[in-house]
Design an enzyme around this catalytic site. Structure first.
Site, short mmCIF file in Angstrom:
data_model
loop_
_atom_site.label_atom_id
_atom_site.label_comp_id
_atom_site.label_asym_id
_atom_site.label_seq_id
_atom_site.Cartn_x
_atom_site.Cartn_y
_atom_site.Cartn_z
N SER A 8 0.83 -1.20 0.00
CA SER A 8 0.00 0.00 0.00
C SER A 8 0.87 1.26 0.00
CB SER A 8 -0.90 0.01 1.24
OG SER A 8 -0.13 0.01 2.42
N GLY A 48 1.70 4.14 4.42
CA GLY A 48 1.54 3.00 3.52
C GLY A 48 2.70 2.05 3.72
N PHE A 102 -5.31 5.80 5.53
CA PHE A 102 -5.30 4.95 6.72
C PHE A 102 -5.68 5.82 7.92
CE2 PHE A 102 -2.54 3.09 10.21
CZ PHE A 102 -3.32 1.96 10.42
N PHE A 116 -9.09 1.43 6.76
CA PHE A 116 -8.26 1.71 5.59
C PHE A 116 -9.16 1.89 4.37
CE2 PHE A 116 -5.41 0.91 2.08
CZ PHE A 116 -4.19 1.43 2.50
N GLN A 170 -2.23 -7.39 7.56
CA GLN A 170 -3.60 -6.86 7.62
C GLN A 170 -4.55 -7.50 6.63
OE1 GLN A 170 -0.77 -4.93 7.36
NE2 GLN A 170 -1.10 -2.89 8.22
N GLN A 171 -4.03 -8.09 5.56
CA GLN A 171 -4.90 -8.66 4.53
C GLN A 171 -5.19 -10.14 4.76
OE1 GLN A 171 -6.55 -6.66 3.28
NE2 GLN A 171 -5.72 -5.40 1.67
N GLY A 223 5.90 -7.64 19.54
CA GLY A 223 5.83 -6.34 20.18
C GLY A 223 7.00 -6.13 21.14
N ASP A 254 6.82 -2.08 9.75
CA ASP A 254 7.46 -1.80 8.46
C ASP A 254 8.94 -1.49 8.64
OD1 ASP A 254 5.02 -2.13 7.12
OD2 ASP A 254 4.47 -0.03 7.46
#
Length: 336
Positions: A8, A48, A102, A116, A170-171, A223, A254
Protein backbone atom coordinates in the site's frame (compact mmCIF):
# COMPACT_ATOMS: atom_id res chain seq x y z
CA UNK A 1 17.41 -2.74 -9.19
CA UNK A 2 17.94 -5.10 -6.26
CA UNK A 3 14.92 -4.57 -3.98
CA UNK A 4 11.31 -4.31 -5.13
CA UNK A 5 8.84 -3.27 -2.44
CA UNK A 6 5.15 -3.86 -3.15
CA UNK A 7 2.30 -2.84 -0.90
CA UNK A 8 0.00 0.00 0.00
CA UNK A 9 0.85 3.67 -0.47
CA UNK A 10 -1.28 5.83 1.76
CA UNK A 11 -1.77 8.97 3.75
CA UNK A 12 -2.00 8.22 7.45
CA UNK A 13 -4.41 10.07 9.73
CA UNK A 14 -3.10 9.41 13.24
CA UNK A 15 -5.42 10.07 16.18
CA UNK A 16 -4.86 9.76 19.94
CA UNK A 17 -7.50 8.67 22.44
CA UNK A 18 -6.67 9.70 26.06
CA UNK A 19 -8.11 6.53 27.57
CA UNK A 20 -8.17 2.75 27.18
CA UNK A 21 -10.30 1.01 24.58
CA UNK A 22 -10.65 -2.01 26.86
CA UNK A 23 -12.61 0.05 29.40
CA UNK A 24 -15.34 0.74 26.85
CA UNK A 25 -15.78 -2.67 25.27
CA UNK A 26 -18.61 -4.73 26.79
CA UNK A 27 -17.79 -8.45 26.35
CA UNK A 28 -21.45 -9.49 26.59
CA UNK A 29 -22.35 -7.04 23.79
CA UNK A 30 -19.49 -7.86 21.46
CA UNK A 31 -21.92 -8.93 18.69
CA UNK A 32 -23.49 -5.45 18.72
CA UNK A 33 -20.54 -3.06 18.98
CA UNK A 34 -21.41 0.64 18.70
CA UNK A 35 -18.55 2.84 19.86
CA UNK A 36 -17.35 6.36 19.24
CA UNK A 37 -14.09 7.76 20.66
CA UNK A 38 -13.49 11.51 21.02
CA UNK A 39 -9.80 12.05 20.19
CA UNK A 40 -7.52 14.84 21.38
CA UNK A 41 -5.29 15.14 18.32
CA UNK A 42 -4.95 14.18 14.66
CA UNK A 43 -1.93 14.36 12.36
CA UNK A 44 -1.75 13.68 8.63
CA UNK A 45 1.43 11.81 7.70
CA UNK A 46 2.97 10.06 4.72
CA UNK A 47 2.43 6.32 5.11
CA UNK A 48 1.54 3.00 3.52
CA UNK A 49 3.46 -0.24 3.92
CA UNK A 50 5.53 0.09 0.75
CA UNK A 51 6.92 3.62 1.34
CA UNK A 52 7.42 2.89 5.05
CA UNK A 53 9.54 -0.16 4.27
CA UNK A 54 11.36 1.67 1.47
CA UNK A 55 12.12 4.68 3.66
CA UNK A 56 13.72 2.49 6.31
CA UNK A 57 15.80 0.80 3.62
CA UNK A 58 17.14 4.18 2.48
CA UNK A 59 18.25 4.89 6.05
CA UNK A 60 20.12 1.58 5.94
CA UNK A 61 21.91 2.52 2.74
CA UNK A 62 19.71 0.98 0.02
CA UNK A 63 17.84 2.39 -2.99
CA UNK A 64 14.62 0.34 -3.12
CA UNK A 65 12.09 0.42 -5.94
CA UNK A 66 8.41 0.77 -5.03
CA UNK A 67 5.86 -0.99 -7.26
CA UNK A 68 2.40 0.34 -6.38
CA UNK A 69 -0.61 2.33 -7.56
CA UNK A 70 -1.37 5.83 -6.29
CA UNK A 71 -3.97 8.53 -6.85
CA UNK A 72 -4.14 12.01 -8.34
CA UNK A 73 -3.01 13.55 -5.03
CA UNK A 74 0.39 11.81 -4.93
CA UNK A 75 2.63 14.49 -6.46
CA UNK A 76 4.16 15.98 -3.30
CA UNK A 77 4.61 12.54 -1.73
CA UNK A 78 6.43 11.26 -4.83
CA UNK A 79 8.81 14.22 -4.82
CA UNK A 80 9.65 13.60 -1.17
CA UNK A 81 10.31 9.88 -1.74
CA UNK A 82 12.65 10.65 -4.61
CA UNK A 83 14.43 13.24 -2.47
CA UNK A 84 15.22 10.65 0.24
CA UNK A 85 16.45 8.08 -2.30
CA UNK A 86 13.49 5.86 -3.23
CA UNK A 87 13.08 4.80 -6.87
CA UNK A 88 9.48 5.64 -7.89
CA UNK A 89 9.73 4.63 -11.56
CA UNK A 90 7.50 1.58 -10.98
CA UNK A 91 4.64 3.57 -9.42
CA UNK A 92 1.48 3.92 -11.52
CA UNK A 93 -0.73 6.98 -10.97
CA UNK A 94 -4.49 6.41 -11.26
CA UNK A 95 -5.88 9.80 -12.21
CA UNK A 96 -9.56 9.17 -11.41
CA UNK A 97 -9.07 8.20 -7.77
CA UNK A 98 -7.25 9.27 -4.63
CA UNK A 99 -4.29 7.71 -2.86
CA UNK A 100 -5.33 5.24 -0.17
CA UNK A 101 -5.98 6.56 3.34
CA UNK A 102 -5.30 4.95 6.72
CA UNK A 103 -7.25 6.19 9.75
CA UNK A 104 -5.92 4.91 13.07
CA UNK A 105 -6.85 5.69 16.67
CA UNK A 106 -4.30 4.81 19.39
CA UNK A 107 -5.13 4.59 23.11
CA UNK A 108 -2.92 5.07 26.18
CA UNK A 109 -1.71 1.46 26.03
CA UNK A 110 -0.81 1.70 22.32
CA UNK A 111 -3.78 -0.43 21.29
CA UNK A 112 -5.06 0.64 17.90
CA UNK A 113 -8.37 0.66 16.00
CA UNK A 114 -7.92 1.35 12.31
CA UNK A 115 -9.82 1.78 9.05
CA UNK A 116 -8.26 1.71 5.59
CA UNK A 117 -9.76 3.31 2.46
CA UNK A 118 -8.47 1.38 -0.54
CA UNK A 119 -8.56 4.18 -3.14
CA UNK A 120 -6.11 3.77 -6.04
CA UNK A 121 -4.62 0.68 -4.40
CA UNK A 122 -7.62 -1.27 -5.73
CA UNK A 123 -5.91 -1.24 -9.14
CA UNK A 124 -2.56 -2.60 -7.94
CA UNK A 125 -3.06 -5.81 -9.93
CA UNK A 126 -2.55 -3.75 -13.12
CA UNK A 127 1.18 -3.92 -12.36
CA UNK A 128 3.32 -6.99 -12.89
CA UNK A 129 6.76 -8.39 -12.13
CA UNK A 130 6.89 -9.44 -15.78
CA UNK A 131 7.52 -5.77 -16.60
CA UNK A 132 10.87 -5.90 -14.77
CA UNK A 133 14.18 -7.39 -15.74
CA UNK A 134 13.42 -10.06 -13.16
CA UNK A 135 17.01 -11.31 -13.08
CA UNK A 136 18.01 -7.93 -11.62
CA UNK A 137 15.65 -8.34 -8.66
CA UNK A 138 17.59 -9.77 -5.72
CA UNK A 139 14.62 -9.74 -3.34
CA UNK A 140 11.01 -8.56 -3.30
CA UNK A 141 8.52 -8.11 -0.51
CA UNK A 142 4.80 -8.66 -0.90
CA UNK A 143 3.32 -6.53 1.87
CA UNK A 144 -0.38 -5.65 2.46
CA UNK A 145 -2.00 -4.48 -0.75
CA UNK A 146 -5.12 -5.13 -2.81
CA UNK A 147 -5.77 -8.87 -2.28
CA UNK A 148 -5.84 -9.66 -6.02
CA UNK A 149 -2.46 -7.98 -6.45
CA UNK A 150 -0.93 -9.94 -3.58
CA UNK A 151 -2.09 -13.22 -5.11
CA UNK A 152 -0.78 -12.19 -8.53
CA UNK A 153 2.61 -11.02 -7.25
CA UNK A 154 3.27 -14.21 -5.26
CA UNK A 155 2.44 -16.33 -8.29
CA UNK A 156 4.68 -14.23 -10.56
CA UNK A 157 7.61 -14.33 -8.16
CA UNK A 158 7.34 -18.11 -8.07
CA UNK A 159 7.14 -18.33 -11.87
CA UNK A 160 10.09 -15.98 -12.40
CA UNK A 161 12.25 -17.34 -9.60
CA UNK A 162 12.30 -14.05 -7.66
CA UNK A 163 13.05 -14.59 -3.94
CA UNK A 164 10.29 -12.91 -1.96
CA UNK A 165 9.19 -12.10 1.55
CA UNK A 166 5.51 -12.80 2.21
CA UNK A 167 3.93 -10.29 4.59
CA UNK A 168 0.13 -10.76 4.45
CA UNK A 169 -0.55 -9.19 7.89
CA UNK A 170 -3.60 -6.86 7.62
CA UNK A 171 -4.90 -8.66 4.53
CA UNK A 172 -5.13 -12.08 6.17
CA UNK A 173 -8.77 -11.17 6.78
CA UNK A 174 -9.45 -10.71 3.05
CA UNK A 175 -7.33 -13.51 1.57
CA UNK A 176 -8.66 -17.06 1.45
CA UNK A 177 -6.96 -19.93 3.24
CA UNK A 178 -5.83 -21.33 -0.11
CA UNK A 179 -4.39 -18.01 -1.27
CA UNK A 180 -2.51 -17.59 2.00
CA UNK A 181 -1.08 -21.09 1.72
CA UNK A 182 0.11 -20.50 -1.85
CA UNK A 183 1.80 -17.24 -0.90
CA UNK A 184 3.43 -18.77 2.15
CA UNK A 185 4.56 -21.98 0.46
CA UNK A 186 6.75 -20.26 -2.11
CA UNK A 187 8.24 -17.63 0.19
CA UNK A 188 11.85 -17.24 1.19
CA UNK A 189 10.50 -15.67 4.37
CA UNK A 190 7.09 -15.38 6.04
CA UNK A 191 6.79 -12.48 8.49
CA UNK A 192 3.75 -11.85 10.68
CA UNK A 193 3.02 -10.85 14.26
CA UNK A 194 1.88 -13.30 16.91
CA UNK A 195 -1.83 -12.62 16.46
CA UNK A 196 -1.57 -12.83 12.68
CA UNK A 197 0.20 -16.19 12.93
CA UNK A 198 -2.82 -17.46 14.88
CA UNK A 199 -5.13 -16.12 12.17
CA UNK A 200 -3.04 -17.88 9.51
CA UNK A 201 -3.36 -21.16 11.38
CA UNK A 202 -7.13 -20.78 11.66
CA UNK A 203 -7.63 -19.94 7.99
CA UNK A 204 -5.24 -22.62 6.72
CA UNK A 205 -6.23 -25.36 9.15
CA UNK A 206 -2.56 -26.16 9.74
CA UNK A 207 -0.70 -26.73 12.98
CA UNK A 208 2.24 -24.60 14.10
CA UNK A 209 4.76 -27.10 12.75
CA UNK A 210 2.94 -27.57 9.44
CA UNK A 211 2.75 -23.81 8.86
CA UNK A 212 6.37 -23.22 9.85
CA UNK A 213 7.45 -25.89 7.35
CA UNK A 214 6.03 -24.07 4.31
CA UNK A 215 8.42 -21.11 3.86
CA UNK A 216 12.19 -21.32 4.14
CA UNK A 217 12.15 -19.11 7.26
CA UNK A 218 9.45 -17.58 9.45
CA UNK A 219 9.65 -14.52 11.69
CA UNK A 220 6.96 -13.88 14.30
CA UNK A 221 7.10 -10.44 15.91
CA UNK A 222 5.87 -10.08 19.50
CA UNK A 223 5.83 -6.34 20.18
CA UNK A 224 7.69 -5.44 23.36
CA UNK A 225 8.64 -9.08 23.83
CA UNK A 226 10.83 -8.99 20.73
CA UNK A 227 10.61 -11.47 17.87
CA UNK A 228 11.27 -15.11 17.09
CA UNK A 229 13.01 -16.42 13.97
CA UNK A 230 12.37 -20.01 12.86
CA UNK A 231 15.04 -21.04 10.33
CA UNK A 232 14.92 -24.75 9.58
CA UNK A 233 15.17 -26.58 12.88
CA UNK A 234 16.57 -23.56 14.68
CA UNK A 235 14.63 -21.09 16.83
CA UNK A 236 16.20 -17.74 17.62
CA UNK A 237 14.67 -15.23 20.04
CA UNK A 238 15.54 -11.59 19.33
CA UNK A 239 15.05 -9.08 22.18
CA UNK A 240 13.35 -5.74 21.66
CA UNK A 241 15.13 -2.46 22.43
CA UNK A 242 13.01 -0.12 24.61
CA UNK A 243 12.39 3.23 22.90
CA UNK A 244 13.74 6.44 24.42
CA UNK A 245 11.14 7.92 24.58
CA UNK A 246 8.04 6.06 23.39
CA UNK A 247 5.96 7.96 20.81
CA UNK A 248 3.50 5.64 18.99
CA UNK A 249 3.64 2.33 17.09
CA UNK A 250 2.43 3.19 13.58
CA UNK A 251 4.96 1.91 11.04
CA UNK A 252 7.03 -0.05 13.55
CA UNK A 253 6.45 -3.37 11.78
CA UNK A 254 7.46 -1.80 8.46
CA UNK A 255 10.70 -0.52 9.99
CA UNK A 256 11.40 -4.03 11.26
CA UNK A 257 10.84 -5.40 7.76
CA UNK A 258 13.27 -2.87 6.33
CA UNK A 259 15.92 -4.16 8.71
CA UNK A 260 15.17 -7.76 7.77
CA UNK A 261 15.50 -7.02 4.06
CA UNK A 262 18.82 -5.27 4.60
CA UNK A 263 20.21 -8.26 6.48
CA UNK A 264 18.94 -10.76 3.93
CA UNK A 265 20.31 -8.74 1.02
CA UNK A 266 23.75 -8.65 2.63
CA UNK A 267 23.57 -12.34 3.64
CA UNK A 268 24.04 -11.55 7.33
CA UNK A 269 23.40 -14.18 10.00
CA UNK A 270 19.88 -14.34 11.34
CA UNK A 271 21.20 -13.25 14.76
CA UNK A 272 22.51 -9.99 13.29
CA UNK A 273 19.62 -9.53 10.85
CA UNK A 274 17.06 -9.86 13.65
CA UNK A 275 18.92 -7.36 15.81
CA UNK A 276 19.22 -4.86 12.96
CA UNK A 277 15.47 -5.18 12.45
CA UNK A 278 14.77 -4.75 16.17
CA UNK A 279 16.83 -1.57 16.34
CA UNK A 280 15.28 -0.16 13.16
CA UNK A 281 11.82 -0.64 14.67
CA UNK A 282 12.85 1.13 17.88
CA UNK A 283 13.82 4.24 15.93
CA UNK A 284 10.30 4.25 14.43
CA UNK A 285 8.73 3.89 17.89
CA UNK A 286 10.49 7.03 19.05
CA UNK A 287 8.74 9.37 16.57
CA UNK A 288 5.14 10.10 15.67
CA UNK A 289 4.45 8.95 12.13
CA UNK A 290 6.12 6.20 10.17
CA UNK A 291 8.70 8.22 8.20
CA UNK A 292 9.86 10.89 10.64
CA UNK A 293 12.80 9.12 12.29
CA UNK A 294 16.37 9.65 11.08
CA UNK A 295 19.80 8.19 11.74
CA UNK A 296 23.15 7.76 10.04
CA UNK A 297 24.66 4.32 9.55
CA UNK A 298 27.42 5.30 11.98
CA UNK A 299 24.87 6.23 14.66
CA UNK A 300 22.93 3.05 13.98
CA UNK A 301 26.00 0.84 14.38
CA UNK A 302 27.05 2.62 17.58
CA UNK A 303 23.60 2.09 19.12
CA UNK A 304 23.60 -1.53 17.95
CA UNK A 305 26.87 -2.13 19.80
CA UNK A 306 25.56 -0.40 22.92
CA UNK A 307 22.57 -2.75 23.05
CA UNK A 308 23.87 -6.00 21.56
CA UNK A 309 27.65 -5.80 21.54
CA UNK A 310 29.74 -6.21 18.43
CA UNK A 311 28.92 -8.33 15.37
CA UNK A 312 31.19 -9.27 12.46
CA UNK A 313 28.75 -7.81 9.90
CA UNK A 314 28.74 -4.26 11.28
CA UNK A 315 31.74 -3.06 9.31
CA UNK A 316 30.07 -4.30 6.14
CA UNK A 317 26.88 -2.48 7.17
CA UNK A 318 28.83 0.77 7.52
CA UNK A 319 30.29 0.35 4.03
CA UNK A 320 27.13 -0.87 2.31
CA UNK A 321 25.48 2.38 1.21
CA UNK A 322 24.68 1.98 -2.45
CA UNK A 323 25.21 4.57 -5.16
CA UNK A 324 21.96 4.92 -7.03
CA UNK A 325 22.30 3.82 -10.62
CA UNK A 326 20.24 4.96 -13.57
CA UNK A 327 17.51 2.39 -14.11
CA UNK A 328 15.08 1.72 -16.92
CA UNK A 329 11.64 2.72 -15.58
CA UNK A 330 8.89 0.16 -15.39
CA UNK A 331 6.28 0.81 -18.05
CA UNK A 332 3.09 2.25 -16.63
CA UNK A 333 1.08 0.61 -19.38
CA UNK A 334 -0.57 -2.47 -17.78
CA UNK A 335 -0.79 -4.09 -21.22
CA UNK A 336 3.00 -4.26 -21.67
Amino acid sequence: MSIVVTGSVAYDYLMSFPGRFSEHILPDQIQHVSLSFLVDSMRKQRGGCAPNIAYNLTLLGETPTIMATVGQDFGEYQSWLEQVGVDTSAILQVNDDFTSSFFVNTDLENNQIATFYIGAMAKADMLSFHQFDHEAVEIAIISPNAPAAMVKYASECQQLGIPYIYDPSQQIVRLTGGELLEGTRGAKLLIVNEYEFGMLKNKSGLSDLELLALPQTTIITRGGDGSTIYAGDHRLDIPAIPPEPMAEPTGVGDAYRGGVIKGMLRAYSWETTGRIAALASTYALEQHGSQNHHYSLADFVERFRQNFGDAPELEDLLASRRVRQQQEPLSNDPRS
